[in-house]
Design a protein around this motif. Structure first.
Motif, PDB file in Angstrom:
ATOM      1  N   MET A  34       0.862  -1.341   0.016  1.00  0.00           N
ATOM      2  CA  MET A  34       0.036   0.064   0.095  1.00  0.00           C
ATOM      3  C   MET A  34       0.848   1.400   0.207  1.00  0.00           C
ATOM      4  SD  MET A  34      -3.204  -0.965   2.400  1.00  0.00           S
ATOM      5  CE  MET A  34      -2.517  -1.657   3.780  1.00  0.00           C
ATOM      6  N   THR A  35       1.783   1.118   0.833  1.00  0.00           N
ATOM      7  CA  THR A  35       2.801   2.228   0.854  1.00  0.00           C
ATOM      8  C   THR A  35       3.542   2.641  -0.553  1.00  0.00           C
ATOM      9  OG1 THR A  35       3.495   1.949   3.087  1.00  0.00           O
ATOM     10  CG2 THR A  35       4.880   3.547   1.778  1.00  0.00           C
ATOM     11  N   ALA A  36       3.624   1.421  -1.111  1.00  0.00           N
ATOM     12  CA  ALA A  36       4.675   1.552  -2.621  1.00  0.00           C
ATOM     13  C   ALA A  36       3.634   2.095  -3.553  1.00  0.00           C
ATOM     14  CB  ALA A  36       4.963   0.193  -2.817  1.00  0.00           C
ATOM     15  N   LEU A  37       2.429   1.575  -3.489  1.00  0.00           N
ATOM     16  CA  LEU A  37       1.232   2.153  -4.401  1.00  0.00           C
ATOM     17  C   LEU A  37       1.109   3.548  -4.227  1.00  0.00           C
ATOM     18  CD1 LEU A  37      -1.168  -0.823  -4.155  1.00  0.00           C
ATOM     19  CD2 LEU A  37      -0.429  -0.035  -6.246  1.00  0.00           C
ATOM     20  N   ALA A  38       1.012   4.027  -3.089  1.00  0.00           N
ATOM     21  CA  ALA A  38       1.049   5.383  -2.686  1.00  0.00           C
ATOM     22  C   ALA A  38       1.957   6.233  -3.227  1.00  0.00           C
ATOM     23  CB  ALA A  38       0.680   5.819  -1.061  1.00  0.00           C
ATOM     24  N   LEU A  39       3.269   5.880  -3.240  1.00  0.00           N
ATOM     25  CA  LEU A  39       4.482   6.593  -3.653  1.00  0.00           C
ATOM     26  C   LEU A  39       4.371   6.427  -5.267  1.00  0.00           C
ATOM     27  CD1 LEU A  39       7.098   5.171  -1.286  1.00  0.00           C
ATOM     28  CD2 LEU A  39       6.104   7.630  -1.549  1.00  0.00           C
ATOM     29  N   ALA A  40       3.814   5.358  -5.777  1.00  0.00           N
ATOM     30  CA  ALA A  40       3.896   5.519  -7.109  1.00  0.00           C
ATOM     31  C   ALA A  40       2.881   6.348  -7.933  1.00  0.00           C
ATOM     32  CB  ALA A  40       3.673   3.840  -7.671  1.00  0.00           C
ATOM     33  N   GLY A  41       1.704   6.302  -7.251  1.00  0.00           N
ATOM     34  CA  GLY A  41       0.524   7.216  -7.397  1.00  0.00           C
ATOM     35  C   GLY A  41       1.212   8.863  -7.386  1.00  0.00           C
ATOM     36  N   LEU A  42       1.901   8.981  -6.191  1.00  0.00           N
ATOM     37  CA  LEU A  42       2.405  10.398  -6.193  1.00  0.00           C
ATOM     38  C   LEU A  42       3.404  10.740  -7.097  1.00  0.00           C
ATOM     39  CD1 LEU A  42       2.848  10.746  -2.269  1.00  0.00           C
ATOM     40  CD2 LEU A  42       1.190  12.032  -3.776  1.00  0.00           C
ATOM     41  N   GLY A  43       4.337   9.696  -7.653  1.00  0.00           N
ATOM     42  CA  GLY A  43       5.086   9.730  -8.712  1.00  0.00           C
ATOM     43  C   GLY A  43       4.514  10.079  -9.886  1.00  0.00           C
ATOM     44  N   TRP A  44       3.486   9.467 -10.196  1.00  0.00           N
ATOM     45  CA  TRP A  44       2.690   9.579 -11.490  1.00  0.00           C
ATOM     46  C   TRP A  44       1.975  10.984 -11.612  1.00  0.00           C
ATOM     47  CZ3 TRP A  44       5.548   5.646 -13.449  1.00  0.00           C
ATOM     48  CH2 TRP A  44       5.421   5.503 -14.735  1.00  0.00           C
ATOM     49  N   ALA A  45       1.513  11.469 -10.367  1.00  0.00           N
ATOM     50  CA  ALA A  45       0.900  12.586 -10.366  1.00  0.00           C
ATOM     51  C   ALA A  45       1.892  13.710 -10.598  1.00  0.00           C
ATOM     52  CB  ALA A  45       0.242  12.870  -8.991  1.00  0.00           C
ATOM     53  N   ALA A  46       2.986  13.711 -10.083  1.00  0.00           N
ATOM     54  CA  ALA A  46       4.016  14.577 -10.184  1.00  0.00           C
ATOM     55  C   ALA A  46       4.403  14.808 -11.851  1.00  0.00           C
ATOM     56  CB  ALA A  46       5.250  14.316  -9.688  1.00  0.00           C
ATOM     57  N   ARG A  47       4.303  13.611 -12.285  1.00  0.00           N
ATOM     58  CA  ARG A  47       4.713  13.857 -13.828  1.00  0.00           C
ATOM     59  C   ARG A  47       3.603  14.614 -14.575  1.00  0.00           C
ATOM     60  NH1 ARG A  47       6.945   8.405 -16.636  1.00  0.00           N
ATOM     61  NH2 ARG A  47       5.535   9.193 -18.158  1.00  0.00           N
ATOM     62  N   GLY A  48       2.318  14.351 -14.193  1.00  0.00           N
ATOM     63  CA  GLY A  48       1.450  15.029 -14.793  1.00  0.00           C
ATOM     64  C   GLY A  48       1.276  16.529 -14.417  1.00  0.00           C
ATOM     65  N   VAL A  49       1.789  16.863 -13.329  1.00  0.00           N
ATOM     66  CA  VAL A  49       2.104  18.302 -12.909  1.00  0.00           C
ATOM     67  C   VAL A  49       3.136  18.971 -13.847  1.00  0.00           C
ATOM     68  CG1 VAL A  49       2.886  20.121 -11.182  1.00  0.00           C
ATOM     69  CG2 VAL A  49       1.296  18.211 -10.502  1.00  0.00           C
ATOM     70  N   TRP A  50       4.211  18.266 -14.040  1.00  0.00           N
ATOM     71  CA  TRP A  50       5.202  18.733 -14.899  1.00  0.00           C
ATOM     72  C   TRP A  50       4.902  18.793 -16.356  1.00  0.00           C
ATOM     73  CZ3 TRP A  50       7.075  18.773 -10.145  1.00  0.00           C
ATOM     74  CH2 TRP A  50       8.249  19.331  -9.878  1.00  0.00           C
ATOM     75  N   GLN A  51       3.808  18.057 -16.673  1.00  0.00           N
ATOM     76  CA  GLN A  51       3.341  17.875 -18.177  1.00  0.00           C
ATOM     77  C   GLN A  51       2.631  19.231 -18.323  1.00  0.00           C
ATOM     78  OE1 GLN A  51       1.591  14.139 -18.197  1.00  0.00           O
ATOM     79  NE2 GLN A  51       3.675  13.107 -18.384  1.00  0.00           N
ATOM     80  N   ILE A  52       1.940  19.453 -17.178  1.00  0.00           N
ATOM     81  CA  ILE A  52       1.111  20.897 -17.356  1.00  0.00           C
ATOM     82  C   ILE A  52       1.889  22.070 -17.509  1.00  0.00           C
ATOM     83  CG2 ILE A  52      -0.543  22.232 -16.022  1.00  0.00           C
ATOM     84  CD1 ILE A  52      -1.960  19.799 -15.078  1.00  0.00           C
TER      85      ILE A  52
END
Length: 223
Positions: free
Chosen positions: A27-45
């Motif tokens: 669950m911790t790893a899933l949360a971190l991976a989700g945050l990582g992909w969210a950060a990708r989205g922020v940088w793409q914006i």
């Protein structure tokens, strides 16, 4: 005469493996991976808002690459960190899946529908990767909680994962980072839609892991 009749012996308890620590780690790893992909989205914006430099995309074609801007360089760093988080998440998820599958076999006393190799290869073999991973986890839940309905999060997780995986062809997996930067300048919404599905799958996956871990923990807590 009856003194020689041996009393019936109780069936041995299933030899279950502990799943709490593996569940928490996943669950911790899933949360971190989700945050990582969210950060990708922020940088793409941020890339889309900044606009493509007058010098054109990073990959100029013919093997020529122009120097990266500071924003593009930071996007490379974000993708590297998020990729590492995703790799750790994949390892944790596979370990957890293998453990709950083995526990389900012990609880049901029957051979699982999917062999142990599919815990790993079910994610990468074309066609079967569209349903085998979900099936393994669904079977583990049914064996651990007979008669109970599958958690709704299971179908939400798998649906979002498929959307992210299928929409990611040529976006997340096929293109290198410089090509994704060029897509962010021209078609950022395609990237964001795929990223949103992956982030949603990570969040739903946390609930899936929590649900399956909880039903197996009930058996482990029994005297």
């Amino acid at each position: 005469m009856n003194d020689h009749i041996a009393p019936p012996t109780a069936a041995p308890a299933p030899a279950l493996q502990p799943v709490r620590a593996a569940g928490i780690a996943t669950m911790t790893a899933l949360a971190l991976a989700g945050l990582g992909w969210a950060a990708r989205g922020v940088w793409q914006i941020r890339l889309a808002m900044a606009g493509e430099p007058a010098s054109g995309p990073p990959d100029q074609g013919g093997g020529v690459h122009r120097p990266l801007t500071s924003l593009e360089d930071s996007y490379h760093l974000v993708t590297t960190v998020s990729g590492f988080a995703a790799a750790v998440c994949a390892i944790a998820f596979l370990v957890w899946t293998g453990r709950v599958r083995d526990n389900a076999r012990e609880l049901s006393g029957t051979r699982p529908r999917y062999s142990g190799l599919w815990v790993y290869f079910g994610w990468v073999v074309p066609v079967v990767n569209l349903w085998f991973p979900r099936g393994i986890i669904a079977d583990a839940y049914r064996a651990s909680a007979p008669g109970e309905r599958l958690p709704r999060s299971l179908n939400v997780w798998w649906g979002l994962w498929l959307i992210g995986m299928l929409s990611g062809v040529g976006l997340m997996y096929g293109d290198n980072t410089d090509e994704i930067i060029a897509r962010a300048y021209a078609h950022v919404w395609q990237l964001l839609a795929s990223d949103a599905a992956v982030v949603g799958a990570a969040v739903a996956g946390i609930f899936v892991v929590r649900a399956v871990t909880a039903v197996q923990e009930r058996h482990l807590d029994e005297p």
